[in-house]
Design an enzyme around this catalytic site. Structure first.
Site, PDB file in Angstrom:
ATOM      1  N   HIS A 167       0.827  -1.213   0.000  1.00  0.00           N
ATOM      2  CA  HIS A 167       0.000   0.000   0.000  1.00  0.00           C
ATOM      3  C   HIS A 167       0.855   1.255   0.000  1.00  0.00           C
ATOM      4  O   HIS A 167       0.405   2.320  -0.448  1.00  0.00           O
ATOM      5  CB  HIS A 167      -0.920  -0.009   1.224  1.00  0.00           C
ATOM      6  N   ASP A 386      -9.736  -5.006 -17.341  1.00  0.00           N
ATOM      7  CA  ASP A 386      -9.568  -6.164 -18.229  1.00  0.00           C
ATOM      8  C   ASP A 386      -8.069  -6.456 -18.294  1.00  0.00           C
ATOM      9  O   ASP A 386      -7.329  -5.770 -18.997  1.00  0.00           O
ATOM     10  CB  ASP A 386     -10.135  -5.840 -19.607  1.00  0.00           C
TER      11      ASP A 386
END
Length: 471
Positions: A167, A386
């Site tokens: 993170h 995608d």
């Protein structure tokens, strides 16, 4: 197969390191003072489920990801490096851009996407089998790979892309940007449509540092909490569709109806229900803390450039006593949420003030006591990524939930938006009270009537709030 009883063990091949496909700069890069907060020193996880595409017969998704990842890391080369601790009291982290690479695991699981249930909602069943290592909110991130990917092929011909990324390197919009780039390269692009921008110095503390705003997100509340991550917890997901949102909007006073977002409406409502369910004392201070993306807003000062993929997190904090939150009408909570968000968004240089606070106060952690922490992921784009040309994922988002939660878009098979799902995690008795609060509170919000319907989804009790207005 019921998702609640779903059990399987993924067959994993040995992990491999995927290095950038071309030589990349060897250098040290400093993280910003927003990036290297101790509260962000863990691996953010995500799972992305893709159905079988008959046109991809014979195509190996793991191989496609490996090739695209090597090319993507040429552009995002810091992600192929390692974090180093600079030492000293400041605890500053640097990225050693050494090109060692990211971890990729090729795996197979003898299950189908449909075995996970009719609606994929975190916590995803058997999530740890779809990730390189167990999902956790605490981890050592120094001297380790910054990115882990597991591609799990399924017996139905689909696959699951499991991601764990440090993170400190990227927030949710940054992760979405990276994954979008990965997909573009997998489909044959020469370069990402949006080139990555480092520019972490924009969010580094000033010289001399000066705190120019109040930052309650780092000020712990006194006393104890009634809930802990160590408690036995249950998970339920609550769905807010167009009718529910319209009813909450109609329940708001006229001056708030056109200025409150869908997030504001749901967050204020859930905060009230959660506070009541946990039975805080009337005099206890309670908070709602939520993430605000500083991109395109004045909080960064100067504005962050397009392509910036670092942490640009600001926090809005709404505060009240538990007694007032329960006793006063819904629009009281809604007004608190709206003012907290507007206050942060209008505060020029808020993130720079946060960076200065990190330096001056020894990098404090987020305050979590008696705090409902929620992140709106409906605009992060994770549900549209995608990764190798197989289209939109059936589900794209967090692998699990904790005491903090998310607002997640729910779509149908055609990709059409249905509404917002809010996973809730509470002790069993508090969860029962929470469900009852959802019913009883909606009955009195501005004359709103509720009829609850529930169904079992992947082992969770999945509630449609069923709010309908009779104003």
């Amino acid at each position: 197969m019921s998702s609640s009883s779903l059990v399987f063990a993924a067959q994993r091949k040995a992990p491999v390191l995927v290095a950038p496909a071309k030589p990349t700069p060897r250098e040290l890069k400093a993280l910003s003072d927003i990036d290297d907060q101790p509260s962000l020193r863990f691996y953010r996880s995500g799972l992305f489920f893709y159905r079988h595409d008959p046109s991809k017969a014979g195509h190996d998704p793991a191989r496609a990801v490996k090739e695209a990842l090597a090319r993507c890391l040429v552009f995002y080369y810091p992600i192929a490096g390692r974090l180093r601790d600079q030492g000293g009291p400041g605890g500053k982290l640097l990225v050693d851009c050494n090109g060692e690479g990211a971890v990729l695991v090729d795996a197979y699981a003898d299950v189908s996407i449909d075995d996970f249930g009719p609606a994929l909602i975190p916590p995803i069943p058997c999530a740890d089998e779809l990730l390189c290592f167990p999902d956790t909110s605490a981890a050592d991130v120094v001297d380790r790979p910054l990115l882990y990917i597991q591609v799990t092929r399924l017996k139905c011909g689909g696959f699951v892309f499991g991601l764990q990324i440090c993170h400190n390197i990227a927030d949710a919009p940054g992760v979405s940007q990276f994954m979008t780039a990965l997909g573009e390269l997998a489909r044959g692009a020469e370069a990402p449509a949006v080139l990555p921008v480092w520019e972490r110095a924009l969010l580094t503390a000033r010289t001399p540092p000066r705190i120019t705003y109040a930052h309650p997100e780092y000020e712990p509340l006194p006393g104890d909490d009634v809930i802990s991550p160590r408690d036995a917890l249950v998970h339920r997901a609550f769905f807010f569709g167009p009718e529910e949102i319209a009813a909450l909007q109609n329940a708001a006073p006229p001056h708030l109806r056109n200025c409150c977002s869908r997030f504001d409406l749901i967050a204020a409502f859930v905060w009230r229900c959660r506070t009541a369910a946990l039975r805080y004392r009337p005099q206890d201070d309670v908070r709602l803390q939520f993430v605000v993306n500083a991109r395109g807003k004045g909080g960064s000062d100067p504005p962050l450039p397009r392509g910036f993929y670092g942490n640009a997190l600001m926090f809005g904090v709404a505060s009240s006593t538990a007694g007032e939150l329960r006793r006063k009408p819904y629009d009281y909570a809604l007004e608190l949420v709206r003012k907290a968000k507007e206050g942060v968004m209008a505060a020029e240089g808020y993130l720079r003030s946060t960076a200065d606070l990190m330096v001056l106060r020894g990098r404090p952690r987020f305050a979590t006591k008696r705090t409902y922490l929620v992140t709106d992921l409906t605009k992060a784009g994770l549900d549209r990524v995608d990764v190798i040309g197989w289209g939109r994922p059936v589900y794209g988002g967090p692998a699990s939930t904790t005491l903090g939660t998310f607002h997640l878009l729910r779509r149908n098979e055609r990709g059409e938006e249905l509404g917002v799902t809010v996973p809730v995690c509470l002790p069993p008795e508090a969860m029962e009270r929470f469900g009852a609060e959802v019913e009883s509170l909606t009955k009195v919000i501005g004359g709103v009537r509720v009829s609850r319907s529930s169904r079992v989804t992947q082992g969770l009790e999945y509630y449609s709030t069923g709010i309908s207005s009779r104003l």
